[in-house]
Design a protein around this motif. Structure first.
Motif, PDB file in Angstrom:
ATOM      1  N   PRO A  76     -16.253   8.151  -0.964  1.00  0.00           N
ATOM      2  CA  PRO A  76     -16.522   9.582  -1.084  1.00  0.00           C
ATOM      3  C   PRO A  76     -17.537   9.872  -2.183  1.00  0.00           C
ATOM      4  CG  PRO A  76     -14.244   9.074  -1.692  1.00  0.00           C
ATOM      5  CD  PRO A  76     -14.900   7.796  -1.315  1.00  0.00           C
ATOM      6  N   TYR A  77     -18.300  10.893  -1.974  1.00  0.00           N
ATOM      7  CA  TYR A  77     -19.270  11.313  -2.981  1.00  0.00           C
ATOM      8  C   TYR A  77     -19.480  12.814  -2.874  1.00  0.00           C
ATOM      9  CZ  TYR A  77     -22.502  11.212   0.981  1.00  0.00           C
ATOM     10  OH  TYR A  77     -23.100  11.431   2.194  1.00  0.00           O
ATOM     11  N   ILE A  78     -19.949  13.401  -3.951  1.00  0.00           N
ATOM     12  CA  ILE A  78     -20.207  14.844  -3.971  1.00  0.00           C
ATOM     13  C   ILE A  78     -21.451  15.140  -3.156  1.00  0.00           C
ATOM     14  CG2 ILE A  78     -20.754  16.818  -5.438  1.00  0.00           C
ATOM     15  CD1 ILE A  78     -19.219  15.417  -7.689  1.00  0.00           C
ATOM     16  N   LYS A  79     -21.330  16.118  -2.284  1.00  0.00           N
ATOM     17  CA  LYS A  79     -22.457  16.508  -1.433  1.00  0.00           C
ATOM     18  C   LYS A  79     -22.920  17.894  -1.851  1.00  0.00           C
ATOM     19  CE  LYS A  79     -20.580  13.803   2.224  1.00  0.00           C
ATOM     20  NZ  LYS A  79     -19.327  13.735   2.837  1.00  0.00           N
ATOM     21  N   HIS A  80     -24.222  18.044  -1.955  1.00  0.00           N
ATOM     22  CA  HIS A  80     -24.817  19.329  -2.322  1.00  0.00           C
ATOM     23  C   HIS A  80     -25.726  19.798  -1.202  1.00  0.00           C
ATOM     24  CE1 HIS A  80     -23.479  19.085  -6.490  1.00  0.00           C
ATOM     25  NE2 HIS A  80     -23.814  17.804  -6.448  1.00  0.00           N
ATOM     26  N   THR A  81     -25.699  21.084  -0.927  1.00  0.00           N
ATOM     27  CA  THR A  81     -26.613  21.671   0.032  1.00  0.00           C
ATOM     28  C   THR A  81     -27.598  22.541  -0.734  1.00  0.00           C
ATOM     29  OG1 THR A  81     -24.876  21.718   1.697  1.00  0.00           O
ATOM     30  CG2 THR A  81     -26.797  23.131   2.080  1.00  0.00           C
ATOM     31  N   VAL A  82     -28.877  22.281  -0.533  1.00  0.00           N
ATOM     32  CA  VAL A  82     -29.915  23.049  -1.202  1.00  0.00           C
ATOM     33  C   VAL A  82     -30.626  23.895  -0.169  1.00  0.00           C
ATOM     34  CG1 VAL A  82     -32.020  22.912  -2.577  1.00  0.00           C
ATOM     35  CG2 VAL A  82     -30.210  21.222  -2.912  1.00  0.00           C
ATOM     36  N   GLU A  83     -30.672  25.178  -0.426  1.00  0.00           N
ATOM     37  CA  GLU A  83     -31.356  26.099   0.473  1.00  0.00           C
ATOM     38  C   GLU A  83     -32.581  26.670  -0.211  1.00  0.00           C
ATOM     39  OE1 GLU A  83     -28.786  29.114   1.991  1.00  0.00           O
ATOM     40  OE2 GLU A  83     -27.222  27.672   2.508  1.00  0.00           O
ATOM     41  N   VAL A  96       0.875  -1.169   0.000  1.00  0.00           N
ATOM     42  CA  VAL A  96       0.000   0.000   0.000  1.00  0.00           C
ATOM     43  C   VAL A  96       0.913   1.219   0.000  1.00  0.00           C
ATOM     44  CG1 VAL A  96      -1.818   1.237   1.232  1.00  0.00           C
ATOM     45  CG2 VAL A  96      -1.762  -1.274   1.282  1.00  0.00           C
ATOM     46  N   LEU A  97       0.965   1.911  -1.149  1.00  0.00           N
ATOM     47  CA  LEU A  97       1.886   3.036  -1.296  1.00  0.00           C
ATOM     48  C   LEU A  97       1.341   4.330  -0.703  1.00  0.00           C
ATOM     49  CD1 LEU A  97       3.250   2.399  -4.897  1.00  0.00           C
ATOM     50  CD2 LEU A  97       4.109   1.559  -2.695  1.00  0.00           C
ATOM     51  N   GLY A  98       0.026   4.442  -0.599  1.00  0.00           N
ATOM     52  CA  GLY A  98      -0.585   5.634  -0.018  1.00  0.00           C
ATOM     53  C   GLY A  98      -1.458   6.379  -1.001  1.00  0.00           C
ATOM     54  N   ILE A  99      -1.832   7.578  -0.617  1.00  0.00           N
ATOM     55  CA  ILE A  99      -2.729   8.398  -1.434  1.00  0.00           C
ATOM     56  C   ILE A  99      -1.937   9.006  -2.585  1.00  0.00           C
ATOM     57  CG2 ILE A  99      -4.181  10.465  -1.455  1.00  0.00           C
ATOM     58  CD1 ILE A  99      -4.749   9.888   1.513  1.00  0.00           C
ATOM     59  N   THR A 100      -2.457   8.812  -3.796  1.00  0.00           N
ATOM     60  CA  THR A 100      -1.792   9.394  -4.967  1.00  0.00           C
ATOM     61  C   THR A 100      -2.523  10.628  -5.481  1.00  0.00           C
ATOM     62  OG1 THR A 100      -2.954   7.895  -6.460  1.00  0.00           O
ATOM     63  CG2 THR A 100      -0.789   7.205  -5.683  1.00  0.00           C
ATOM     64  N   SER A 101      -3.818  10.741  -5.199  1.00  0.00           N
ATOM     65  CA  SER A 101      -4.573  11.939  -5.576  1.00  0.00           C
ATOM     66  C   SER A 101      -5.928  11.916  -4.887  1.00  0.00           C
ATOM     67  CB  SER A 101      -4.762  12.026  -7.098  1.00  0.00           C
ATOM     68  OG  SER A 101      -5.588  10.988  -7.548  1.00  0.00           O
ATOM     69  N   PHE A 102      -6.583  13.075  -4.896  1.00  0.00           N
ATOM     70  CA  PHE A 102      -7.938  13.157  -4.354  1.00  0.00           C
ATOM     71  C   PHE A 102      -8.659  14.346  -4.964  1.00  0.00           C
ATOM     72  CE2 PHE A 102      -5.107  15.231  -1.348  1.00  0.00           C
ATOM     73  CZ  PHE A 102      -5.711  16.463  -1.136  1.00  0.00           C
ATOM     74  N   SER A 103      -9.974  14.267  -4.906  1.00  0.00           N
ATOM     75  CA  SER A 103     -10.822  15.354  -5.376  1.00  0.00           C
ATOM     76  C   SER A 103     -12.024  15.420  -4.448  1.00  0.00           C
ATOM     77  CB  SER A 103     -11.258  15.111  -6.824  1.00  0.00           C
ATOM     78  OG  SER A 103     -12.152  14.020  -6.890  1.00  0.00           O
ATOM     79  N   GLU A 104     -13.013  16.198  -4.820  1.00  0.00           N
ATOM     80  CA  GLU A 104     -14.185  16.309  -3.951  1.00  0.00           C
ATOM     81  C   GLU A 104     -15.007  15.027  -3.901  1.00  0.00           C
ATOM     82  OE1 GLU A 104     -17.497  18.334  -6.869  1.00  0.00           O
ATOM     83  OE2 GLU A 104     -16.041  19.636  -5.883  1.00  0.00           O
ATOM     84  N   SER A 105     -14.780  14.112  -4.838  1.00  0.00           N
ATOM     85  CA  SER A 105     -15.570  12.882  -4.857  1.00  0.00           C
ATOM     86  C   SER A 105     -14.730  11.605  -4.898  1.00  0.00           C
ATOM     87  CB  SER A 105     -16.529  12.891  -6.047  1.00  0.00           C
ATOM     88  OG  SER A 105     -15.787  12.882  -7.256  1.00  0.00           O
ATOM     89  N   SER A 106     -13.417  11.720  -4.666  1.00  0.00           N
ATOM     90  CA  SER A 106     -12.611  10.507  -4.696  1.00  0.00           C
ATOM     91  C   SER A 106     -11.314  10.672  -3.914  1.00  0.00           C
ATOM     92  CB  SER A 106     -12.289  10.106  -6.132  1.00  0.00           C
ATOM     93  OG  SER A 106     -11.422  11.041  -6.720  1.00  0.00           O
ATOM     94  N   VAL A 107     -10.828   9.545  -3.412  1.00  0.00           N
ATOM     95  CA  VAL A 107      -9.500   9.453  -2.815  1.00  0.00           C
ATOM     96  C   VAL A 107      -8.856   8.236  -3.466  1.00  0.00           C
ATOM     97  CG1 VAL A 107      -8.170   9.070  -0.717  1.00  0.00           C
ATOM     98  CG2 VAL A 107     -10.256  10.446  -0.620  1.00  0.00           C
ATOM     99  N   ILE A 108      -7.755   8.435  -4.149  1.00  0.00           N
ATOM    100  CA  ILE A 108      -7.082   7.348  -4.853  1.00  0.00           C
ATOM    101  C   ILE A 108      -5.929   6.847  -3.990  1.00  0.00           C
ATOM    102  CG2 ILE A 108      -5.888   6.630  -6.957  1.00  0.00           C
ATOM    103  CD1 ILE A 108      -8.809   7.596  -7.385  1.00  0.00           C
ATOM    104  N   ILE A 109      -6.019   5.575  -3.587  1.00  0.00           N
ATOM    105  CA  ILE A 109      -4.969   4.936  -2.809  1.00  0.00           C
ATOM    106  C   ILE A 109      -4.304   3.898  -3.705  1.00  0.00           C
ATOM    107  CG2 ILE A 109      -4.441   3.496  -0.801  1.00  0.00           C
ATOM    108  CD1 ILE A 109      -6.834   4.866   0.590  1.00  0.00           C
ATOM    109  N   ARG A 110      -3.009   4.009  -3.874  1.00  0.00           N
ATOM    110  CA  ARG A 110      -2.286   3.107  -4.768  1.00  0.00           C
ATOM    111  C   ARG A 110      -1.800   1.876  -4.020  1.00  0.00           C
ATOM    112  NH1 ARG A 110       0.982   5.101  -9.559  1.00  0.00           N
ATOM    113  NH2 ARG A 110      -1.163   5.707  -9.827  1.00  0.00           N
ATOM    114  N   ILE A 111      -2.082   0.724  -4.623  1.00  0.00           N
ATOM    115  CA  ILE A 111      -1.614  -0.569  -4.138  1.00  0.00           C
ATOM    116  C   ILE A 111      -0.857  -1.224  -5.278  1.00  0.00           C
ATOM    117  CG2 ILE A 111      -2.306  -2.848  -3.300  1.00  0.00           C
ATOM    118  CD1 ILE A 111      -4.871  -1.528  -2.263  1.00  0.00           C
TER     119      ILE A 111
END
Length: 87
Positions: A78-85, A31-46
């Motif tokens: 992870p997933y994109i979260k939206h707040t609606v007002e 498990v090499l660790g986190i290689t990238s992330f965004s608001e809807s993903s975390v990429i962990i390299r194995i």
């Protein structure tokens, strides 16, 4: 929203188990660790060594087993979260 360090420890623990159950795998995956992330993903390299011609099967099985373990531990994908007002 889950603790990344806890998730990485789970991945490392599961990698030790995976070596004994995935056909074609030659060694414990690293498990090499986190290689990238965004608001809807975390990429962990194995990284894993496997027998010639088994790479796609080994990759799919590692992903399946890792996802099962994350589900068991209650770690959500992870997933994109939206707040609606309403105004």
């Amino acid at each position: 929203e889950d603790d990344v360090d806890s998730a990485l420890k789970i991945f490392e623990d599961e990698a030790k188990h995976i070596e004994t159950v995935v056909p074609g795998l030659l060694h414990t995956p690293s498990v090499l660790g986190i290689t990238s992330f965004s608001e809807s993903s975390v990429i962990i390299r194995i990284v894993a060594d496997c027998e010639i011609g088994t790479n796609w099967q080994v990759e799919r099985e590692i992903r399946r087993l890792m996802k099962q373990r994350l589900d068991k531990e209650g770690i959500l994908m992870p997933y994109i979260k939206h707040t609606v007002e309403q105004r």
